[in-house]
Write an enzyme that holds these catalytic residues in place. Structure first.
Site, PDB file in Angstrom:
ATOM      1  N   ARG A 232      21.449  -4.728   0.713  1.00 23.65           N
ATOM      2  CA  ARG A 232      20.843  -5.617  -0.265  1.00 23.65           C
ATOM      3  C   ARG A 232      21.638  -5.540  -1.573  1.00 23.65           C
ATOM      4  NH1 ARG A 232      19.221  -8.338   2.989  1.00 23.65           N
ATOM      5  NH2 ARG A 232      17.089  -8.973   3.524  1.00 23.65           N
ATOM      6  N   ASP A 256      28.774  -8.436   1.405  1.00 23.39           N
ATOM      7  CA  ASP A 256      28.071  -9.607   1.929  1.00 23.39           C
ATOM      8  C   ASP A 256      26.844  -9.926   1.085  1.00 23.39           C
ATOM      9  OD1 ASP A 256      27.836 -11.678   3.987  1.00 23.39           O
ATOM     10  OD2 ASP A 256      25.999 -10.623   4.578  1.00 23.39           O
ATOM     11  N   GLU A 261      22.797 -13.637  -6.608  1.00 25.78           N
ATOM     12  CA  GLU A 261      23.184 -14.552  -5.531  1.00 25.78           C
ATOM     13  C   GLU A 261      22.694 -15.965  -5.840  1.00 25.78           C
ATOM     14  OE1 GLU A 261      22.154 -13.308  -1.593  1.00 25.78           O
ATOM     15  OE2 GLU A 261      23.090 -11.341  -1.815  1.00 25.78           O
ATOM     16  N   HIS A 280      26.562 -13.667   2.100  1.00 25.17           N
ATOM     17  CA  HIS A 280      25.293 -13.265   2.719  1.00 25.17           C
ATOM     18  C   HIS A 280      25.087 -13.996   4.049  1.00 25.17           C
ATOM     19  CE1 HIS A 280      21.134 -11.498   1.508  1.00 25.17           C
ATOM     20  NE2 HIS A 280      21.345 -11.370   2.809  1.00 25.17           N
TER      21      HIS A 280
END
Length: 320
Positions: A232, A256, A261, A280
């Site tokens: 996360r 990722d 975000e 992601h």
């Protein structure tokens, strides 16, 4: 007849799942709630639900014994004190992504160990450059991989790393898997970080893990080590990661997930040397994930009807 409520947002997958549940478990009443405004009324006599129950609705929910969380790592606010204190059991879909995300981890490791970002940059410039790699080659058979979080994802990543000949150090407060390597308590993390050639973090965002990857921890890593975050984004302070990369405290990274975000346009990480960024998407295109998710929902629905213990039960205080 037990009542199972599918809460908004509703999509075609959920509609199909509801119909399959009705067919496969005749003793189950499955109700789809299309409008959020109707959720509270449908939940008053529900025995189970898929989705999120808002804090203001929870006091009216008396019979609910199972709440199926759609997320292994849900957004901030999904868990709250009243939910933790409620008798309802929360189950999450951990385990359904393990192989796909472990493959993504190995993609980062292989690419970084062999200097792929440097050769990709040369390719983009149309440049034949056998000396493009600016960092040393990493022999996986002689490397140590520290995996922070040895749940299903971390355990599968550990298995693959061991198959490549890596030495594996797992970090987990309540190990549920055995690995070919050692598992240490999080209290030992800082003392073992200097051993790692790759630091892989798979942990969810919880009060204990929020921004745990910061300047202090990056300073403990080898300057030849790589940092990989597949868990996360809120576990890593991006400004500190950028500084560690700029100052040569670590050799590179594979990410990722991100503290912010989508990663903002113009963020320094976009142009950072020896860094691989994916948006992601570690399991975004995995075609078998919806079916795996349904099988877990169906299993717990069967257990509800049969009065058996549920699988994938969450510690609500810890959020996972």
């Amino acid at each position: 007849m037990p009542k199972y409520v599918m809460l908004p947002p509703i999509d075609d997958d959920i509609r199909e799942w509801a119909e399959r549940m009705r067919n496969e478990i005749p003793g189950l009443d499955v109700v789809i709630v299309e409008d959020e405004a109707d959720a509270a009324q449908e939940l008053t006599d529900a025995d189970a639900a898929y989705g999120w129950v808002a804090p203001e609705v929870l006091p009216t929910v008396e019979r609910l014994s199972l709440l199926q969380n759609p997320f292994a790592g849900p957004p901030v606010g999904w868990y709250y004190p009243e939910l933790a204190d409620h008798a309802v059991v929360v189950s999450n879909p951990r385990g359904i992504y393990s192989d796909h995300i472990a493959h993504h981890i190995l993609m980062y490791m292989l690419a970084l160990s062999r200097g792929l970002p440097y050769y990709s940059a040369a390719q983009a410039e149309g440049r034949w450059d056998k000396q493009a790699r600016k960092r040393g080659y990493v022999d996986l058979t002689e490397s140590t991989v520290l995996i922070n979080g040895v749940g299903g994802i971390g355990a599968e990543a550990a298995r693959l790393c061991a198959a490549f000949g890596c030495r594996v150090i797992g970090v987990d407060p309540r190990p549920a898997y055995e690995i070919e390597g050692e598992i240490i308590d999080p209290s030992e993390l800082d003392t073992r970080l200097p051993e790692a050639d790759f630091v892989v973090t798979t942990v969810p965002h919880t009060p204990e893990t929020e921004l745990m990857w910061n300047a202090d921890r990056f300073s403990l890593m080898k300057n030849s080590a790589y940092f990989i975050n597949i868990g996360r984004g809120m576990t890593c302070k991006l400004d500190d990661l950028v500084a560690a990369l700029d100052h040569g405290e670590i050799a590179g990274a594979g990410l990722d997930v991100y503290e912010i975000e989508p990663l903002p346009e113009g963020h320094p990480l976009w142009q950072a040397e020896n860094v691989i960024l994916t948006p992601h998407i570690a399991v975004a295109d995995a075609e078998n994930i919806p079916e795996r998710r349904f099988e877990l929902i169906l299993e717990n629905a069967r257990r509800l009807v049969e009065g058996r213990d549920f699988v994938n039960v969450v510690d609500k205080d810890k959020w996972y």
